[in-house]
Design a protein around this motif. Structure first.
Motif, PDB file in Angstrom:
ATOM      1  N   PHE A 126       0.833  -1.199   0.000  1.00  0.00           N
ATOM      2  CA  PHE A 126       0.000   0.000   0.000  1.00  0.00           C
ATOM      3  C   PHE A 126       0.874   1.258   0.000  1.00  0.00           C
ATOM      4  N   GLU A 127       2.055   1.194   0.629  1.00  0.00           N
ATOM      5  CA  GLU A 127       2.977   2.324   0.566  1.00  0.00           C
ATOM      6  C   GLU A 127       3.497   2.515  -0.857  1.00  0.00           C
ATOM      7  N   VAL A 128       3.803   1.412  -1.523  1.00  0.00           N
ATOM      8  CA  VAL A 128       4.285   1.495  -2.899  1.00  0.00           C
ATOM      9  C   VAL A 128       3.199   2.068  -3.805  1.00  0.00           C
ATOM     10  N   LYS A 129       1.984   1.564  -3.645  1.00  0.00           N
ATOM     11  CA  LYS A 129       0.882   2.009  -4.491  1.00  0.00           C
ATOM     12  C   LYS A 129       0.585   3.487  -4.295  1.00  0.00           C
ATOM     13  N   ASP A 130       0.668   3.944  -3.040  1.00  0.00           N
ATOM     14  CA  ASP A 130       0.358   5.344  -2.734  1.00  0.00           C
ATOM     15  C   ASP A 130       1.579   6.252  -2.832  1.00  0.00           C
ATOM     16  N   GLU A 131       2.745   5.658  -3.178  1.00  0.00           N
ATOM     17  CA  GLU A 131       3.986   6.421  -3.346  1.00  0.00           C
ATOM     18  C   GLU A 131       4.355   7.173  -2.071  1.00  0.00           C
ATOM     19  N   ILE A 132       4.092   6.536  -0.926  1.00  0.00           N
ATOM     20  CA  ILE A 132       4.436   7.121   0.369  1.00  0.00           C
ATOM     21  C   ILE A 132       5.156   6.054   1.183  1.00  0.00           C
ATOM     22  N   LEU A 133       6.414   6.291   1.489  1.00  0.00           N
ATOM     23  CA  LEU A 133       7.186   5.347   2.285  1.00  0.00           C
ATOM     24  C   LEU A 133       7.430   5.961   3.653  1.00  0.00           C
ATOM     25  N   ASN A 134       6.823   5.359   4.663  1.00  0.00           N
ATOM     26  CA  ASN A 134       6.898   5.914   6.012  1.00  0.00           C
ATOM     27  C   ASN A 134       7.085   4.758   6.990  1.00  0.00           C
ATOM     28  N   LYS A 135       8.312   4.258   7.065  1.00  0.00           N
ATOM     29  CA  LYS A 135       8.579   3.107   7.917  1.00  0.00           C
ATOM     30  C   LYS A 135       8.668   3.537   9.380  1.00  0.00           C
ATOM     31  N   GLU A 318     -15.716  -3.474   8.312  1.00  0.00           N
ATOM     32  CA  GLU A 318     -17.037  -3.528   7.679  1.00  0.00           C
ATOM     33  C   GLU A 318     -17.548  -4.967   7.617  1.00  0.00           C
ATOM     34  N   GLU A 319     -17.303  -5.678   8.682  1.00  0.00           N
ATOM     35  CA  GLU A 319     -17.699  -7.083   8.788  1.00  0.00           C
ATOM     36  C   GLU A 319     -19.094  -7.183   9.388  1.00  0.00           C
ATOM     37  N   ASP A 320     -19.891  -8.115   8.880  1.00  0.00           N
ATOM     38  CA  ASP A 320     -21.189  -8.489   9.433  1.00  0.00           C
ATOM     39  C   ASP A 320     -21.251 -10.008   9.477  1.00  0.00           C
ATOM     40  N   PRO A 321     -22.084 -10.570  10.328  1.00  0.00           N
ATOM     41  CA  PRO A 321     -22.288 -12.018  10.280  1.00  0.00           C
ATOM     42  C   PRO A 321     -22.798 -12.441   8.894  1.00  0.00           C
ATOM     43  N   GLY A 322     -22.152 -13.420   8.308  1.00  0.00           N
ATOM     44  CA  GLY A 322     -22.583 -13.967   7.030  1.00  0.00           C
ATOM     45  C   GLY A 322     -21.972 -13.303   5.811  1.00  0.00           C
ATOM     46  N   ARG A 323     -21.267 -12.193   5.973  1.00  0.00           N
ATOM     47  CA  ARG A 323     -20.720 -11.462   4.833  1.00  0.00           C
ATOM     48  C   ARG A 323     -19.423 -12.121   4.353  1.00  0.00           C
ATOM     49  N   ILE A 324     -19.276 -12.246   3.048  1.00  0.00           N
ATOM     50  CA  ILE A 324     -18.066 -12.807   2.444  1.00  0.00           C
ATOM     51  C   ILE A 324     -17.052 -11.686   2.256  1.00  0.00           C
ATOM     52  N   LEU A 325     -15.801 -11.997   2.555  1.00  0.00           N
ATOM     53  CA  LEU A 325     -14.769 -10.969   2.539  1.00  0.00           C
ATOM     54  C   LEU A 325     -14.573 -10.362   1.154  1.00  0.00           C
ATOM     55  N   HIS A 326     -14.020  -9.158   1.165  1.00  0.00           N
ATOM     56  CA  HIS A 326     -13.634  -8.487  -0.074  1.00  0.00           C
ATOM     57  C   HIS A 326     -12.159  -8.694  -0.387  1.00  0.00           C
ATOM     58  N   GLU A 327     -11.298  -8.542   0.626  1.00  0.00           N
ATOM     59  CA  GLU A 327      -9.859  -8.529   0.351  1.00  0.00           C
ATOM     60  C   GLU A 327      -9.097  -8.893   1.616  1.00  0.00           C
ATOM     61  N   MET A 328      -8.024  -9.661   1.442  1.00  0.00           N
ATOM     62  CA  MET A 328      -7.164 -10.058   2.557  1.00  0.00           C
ATOM     63  C   MET A 328      -5.739  -9.618   2.262  1.00  0.00           C
ATOM     64  N   ARG A 329      -5.102  -8.966   3.246  1.00  0.00           N
ATOM     65  CA  ARG A 329      -3.722  -8.520   3.091  1.00  0.00           C
ATOM     66  C   ARG A 329      -2.875  -9.009   4.269  1.00  0.00           C
ATOM     67  N   TYR A 330      -1.550  -9.095   4.028  1.00  0.00           N
ATOM     68  CA  TYR A 330      -0.641  -9.661   5.019  1.00  0.00           C
ATOM     69  C   TYR A 330       0.531  -8.737   5.341  1.00  0.00           C
ATOM     70  N   GLY A 331       0.504  -7.512   4.858  1.00  0.00           N
ATOM     71  CA  GLY A 331       1.618  -6.605   5.059  1.00  0.00           C
ATOM     72  C   GLY A 331       1.563  -5.880   6.387  1.00  0.00           C
ATOM     73  N   GLU A 332       2.519  -4.975   6.565  1.00  0.00           N
ATOM     74  CA  GLU A 332       2.669  -4.244   7.814  1.00  0.00           C
ATOM     75  C   GLU A 332       1.448  -3.397   8.146  1.00  0.00           C
ATOM     76  N   SER A 333       0.894  -2.703   7.155  1.00  0.00           N
ATOM     77  CA  SER A 333      -0.231  -1.807   7.438  1.00  0.00           C
ATOM     78  C   SER A 333      -1.456  -2.572   7.898  1.00  0.00           C
ATOM     79  N   ALA A 334      -1.655  -3.787   7.375  1.00  0.00           N
ATOM     80  CA  ALA A 334      -2.771  -4.614   7.845  1.00  0.00           C
ATOM     81  C   ALA A 334      -2.483  -5.166   9.234  1.00  0.00           C
ATOM     82  N   ALA A 335      -1.239  -5.558   9.474  1.00  0.00           N
ATOM     83  CA  ALA A 335      -0.878  -6.128  10.775  1.00  0.00           C
ATOM     84  C   ALA A 335      -1.086  -5.134  11.907  1.00  0.00           C
TER      85      ALA A 335
END
Length: 686
Positions: A126-135, A318-335
């Motif tokens: 997401f940092e690469v996509k937004d062209e913002i590197l802020n470690k 934006e989770e509700d019971p029964g709702r199927i996910l939109h997107e899963m990420r594993y990077g630092e910003s999600a963690a």
């Protein structure tokens, strides 16, 4: 291939984007690097000989997971007969591996200093996509006698890149070097191994449990050969069609993604470079497109999405019971919950499409066990549709983001900020309801009724779902029909006012079956009419609308996946000729893209441009664009499961010639399908 293009190689969870020399120099405007699990593990990888950069003579994309670069010292504009040549061969699998060969063509011996500058910024995607590197953590390096360890830590989040060489190298914090002596006509080789590590607090690699396709070239090649061998064979007098099909099958192999900590099962990732991860909508629609050819993707996708189905109310995700996910990420910003994709549930179409895919998969495969296994997940999906998605209380699926900082404004497939508008070009307030999602809900309930009656032993529930579907179809055809245009509105606002623009979404309505029969012909005419159809495909927004832009992301471009579902919908309502027209346009466009359709391309009229115009930031390969030619093959041949058998009802475009699809898998075993159209060689690719 010419050396002026960016090179991309990938294998499911890992991919490399580099220059035509093989070098990587990450900049804010170019997402180059070695990426894995949403992290850039190499941001610098530059080879020099005697301190001099190298010039590319050519490169070869050998397979999706490997490439070869042929280089000489010096700049291209000052090229003279080189006395050295350098070959870089690389492959991406479980690790990133590069083999360097240097050949001395001189009549005298040479001494060379070979250096690889290496660096890692460990940027989140997401940092690469937004062209913002802020470690916010610590980047470190450890020099060992036989390796270089580059790392990043922030709390319990830790990533490392470990570089080693088969030939002795001098490692330092910025890379490694060799001093070599070459006699005349002698060559020197070394193999460099780059391991990427996602470390737990205990130091264990979190990905050790994944079933990857293998780090060695032999294993990767064997896996690809097995994948191709399992898929049906396509032969055609239209040679470009057969080549496009093979390209699609290979790209699907490349896009197989094994979600972290979910047992290494493979589902289709959405696309390179930004979306090499699990997406609910994208994965489901890709599986629907490819079901006759790669059915194994559907079963794993359904199981994984079912396992991650929403269970609680969470405004951030934006989770509700029964709702199927939109997107899963594993990077630092999600963690660190700096963005909600862990997972994020902000889509309104993945949930009904989950049921649609399960039913379609069973009709092809006869996999009753999976239908029974996912019964409760389907029931929870219907409860979400009825109880949580109807924000206005009038029986439609609506969306309005609850995460106002980082959630998606538009939670349909046209998810850019300005994709939904009134005819005057203004944007409607929230909540919004888009037309195709109501069609998906209708289709899901009709299909769910079949599953309940035949497999869940609940005829009363089946009757209920059918009544609800019929009521939805009746009010939809009343509320969404634009009388002065003869089509369905793109969306409604909360007051029932129509977003009365003409859009490609009406093709999805045909596919879902929600269109009244007496209106289907008008929809078909629009889909192949001059306002929507470019000659290459169906525009997302019709020419003449205020927001129409032939290179607007969702406001006039052609999306191959979108056109493929429009064609499938036309076949459903009996408009075979119109479906063939769209299929012919998209497949002709594929010829200009060397068989690999991008995410989107320009919506200019075919007679104006003579070739499809590239969209500058389109993903390629992209899963549902890769699936588009396969769905169009199904549509042209009229392949449909029927009472346990495969029905074939071909209707080919003019100029397509003979097509044969051999060994189509399903509950019937494997069968062949044949079709013949009128061959006109002058029209191929034209």
């Amino acid at each position: 291939m010419p050396p002026s293009h960016t090179v991309r190689i990938l294998d499911g969870n890992n991919f490399v984007v580099c220059e035509a020399t093989g070098d990587i120099e990450a900049t804010p405007t170019e997402p180059t690097g070695l990426f894995s699990i949403d992290t850039r593990f190499l941001s610098k990888w530059v080879l020099t000989v005697n301190g001099e950069r190298l010039n590319s003579l050519s490169y070869d994309d050998l397979q999706y997971y490997e490439s070869r670069f042929f280089l000489v010292p010096g700049l291209a504009t000052h090229y003279v007969d080189a006395k050295l040549s350098i070959i870089r061969e690389r492959a991406v699998g479980k690790s990133f591996r590069e083999h360097i060969t240097i050949l001395n063509h001189d009549e005298k011996a040479v001494d060379l200093d070979i250096r690889m500058d290496a660096g890692c910024d460990f940027a989140d995607l997401f940092e690469v996509k937004d062209e913002i590197l802020n470690k916010k953590g610590e980047i470190y390096s450890e020099v060992e006698p036989d390796r270089l360890r580059l790392g990043y830590r922030r709390g319990n989040f830790r990533r490392e890149t470990i570089i080693s060489s088969s030939e002795p190298a001098r490692f330092d914090r910025n890379g490694f070097a060799y001093s070599i002596h070459l006699e005349p006509n002698e060559q020197w080789d070394t193999a460099i191994d780059v391991q990427t590590m996602a470390l737990s607090p205990s130091g264990r690699d979190l990905r050790l449990g994944l079933r990857v396709h293998g780090a060695e070239r032999l294993n990767l090649q064997q896996d690809l050969e097995e994948w191709i061998a399992k898929a049906p064979k396509v032969n055609s007098e239209h040679e470009e069609l057969a080549a496009t099909y093979r390209k699609c099958i290979v790209d699907l192999a490349a896009l197989r993604f094994a979600p972290l900590s979910l047992g290494g099962q493979n589902i289709p990732a959405a696309g390179l470079p930004w979306f090499m991860t699990m997406f609910g909508r994208d994965s489901i629609l890709t599986c629907l497109q490819t079901l006759p050819f790669t059915p194994e993707l559907s079963a794993t996708t359904l199981r994984i999405l079912g396992a991650l189905q929403g269970t609680r109310f969470d405004d951030f995700r934006e989770e509700d019971p029964g709702r199927i996910l939109h997107e899963m990420r594993y990077g630092e910003s999600a963690a660190f919950e700096e963005q909600p994709h862990s997972p994020y549930y902000g889509s309104v179409d993945a949930t009904p499409l989950f049921v649609v895919l399960l039913d379609e998969y069973e009709q092809w495969s006869g996999d009753v066990a999976l239908v029974k296994e996912l019964e409760q997940e389907c029931r929870r999906a219907f409860r979400w549709i009825d109880d949580y998605a109807d924000l206005v209380g009038n029986g439609y699926i609506w969306y309005e983001r609850r995460n106002t900082e980082s959630g998606l404004e538009n939670q349909c497939w046209k998810d850019s900020w300005d994709s939904i508008s009134y005819r005057d070009g203004t944007l409607p307030p929230f909540p919004r309801a888009t037309c195709e999602v109501q069609g998906y809900a209708y289709d899901a309930k009709m299909r769910g009724a079949r599953l309940a009656r035949e497999f869940w032993d609940d005829p009363a529930y089946a009757d209920q779902l059918e009544r609800e579907a019929a009521a939805l179809k009746e009010r939809f055809n009343r509320d969404w029909w634009v009388e002065d245009g003869g089509y369905y509105a793109l969306a409604l606002d909360r007051d029932g006012r129509q977003c009365d623009v003409l859009s490609s979404n009406i093709g999805h309505l045909l596919w879902s079956g929600i269109v009244d029969d007496d209106r289907a012909e008008q929809i078909a005419d629009h889909l192949v009419g001059p306002r929507l159809f470019t000659g290459w495909g169906v525009r997302t927004l019709a020419e003449g609308e205020v927001r129409y832009n032939p290179i607007g992301y969702h406001n006039g471009t052609v999306w191959p996946f979108d056109s493929s579902f429009c064609a499938w919908g036309l076949r459903r309502y009996g408009f075979s000729e119109e479906a063939a027209v769209i299929a012919s346009g998209i497949l002709d466009a594929a010829w200009y893209f060397d068989g690999r359709l991008p995410e989107a391309f320009g919506g200019y009229p075919r007679e104006q441009t003579k070739f499809p115009v590239e969209y500058p930031t389109a993903c390629s390969p992209q899963a549902w664009s890769t699936g588009a030619p396969l769905l169009l093959l199904r549509t042209m041949l009229g392949l449909e499961p029927h009472e346990g058998h495969l029905a074939v009802a071909p209707r080919l475009p003019i100029g397509m010639g003979r097509i044969e699809v051999l060994d189509i898998p399903g509950r019937w075993g494997r069968v062949d399908a044949f079709a013949r159209g009128r061959l006109d060689l002058n029209s191929v690719g034209g």
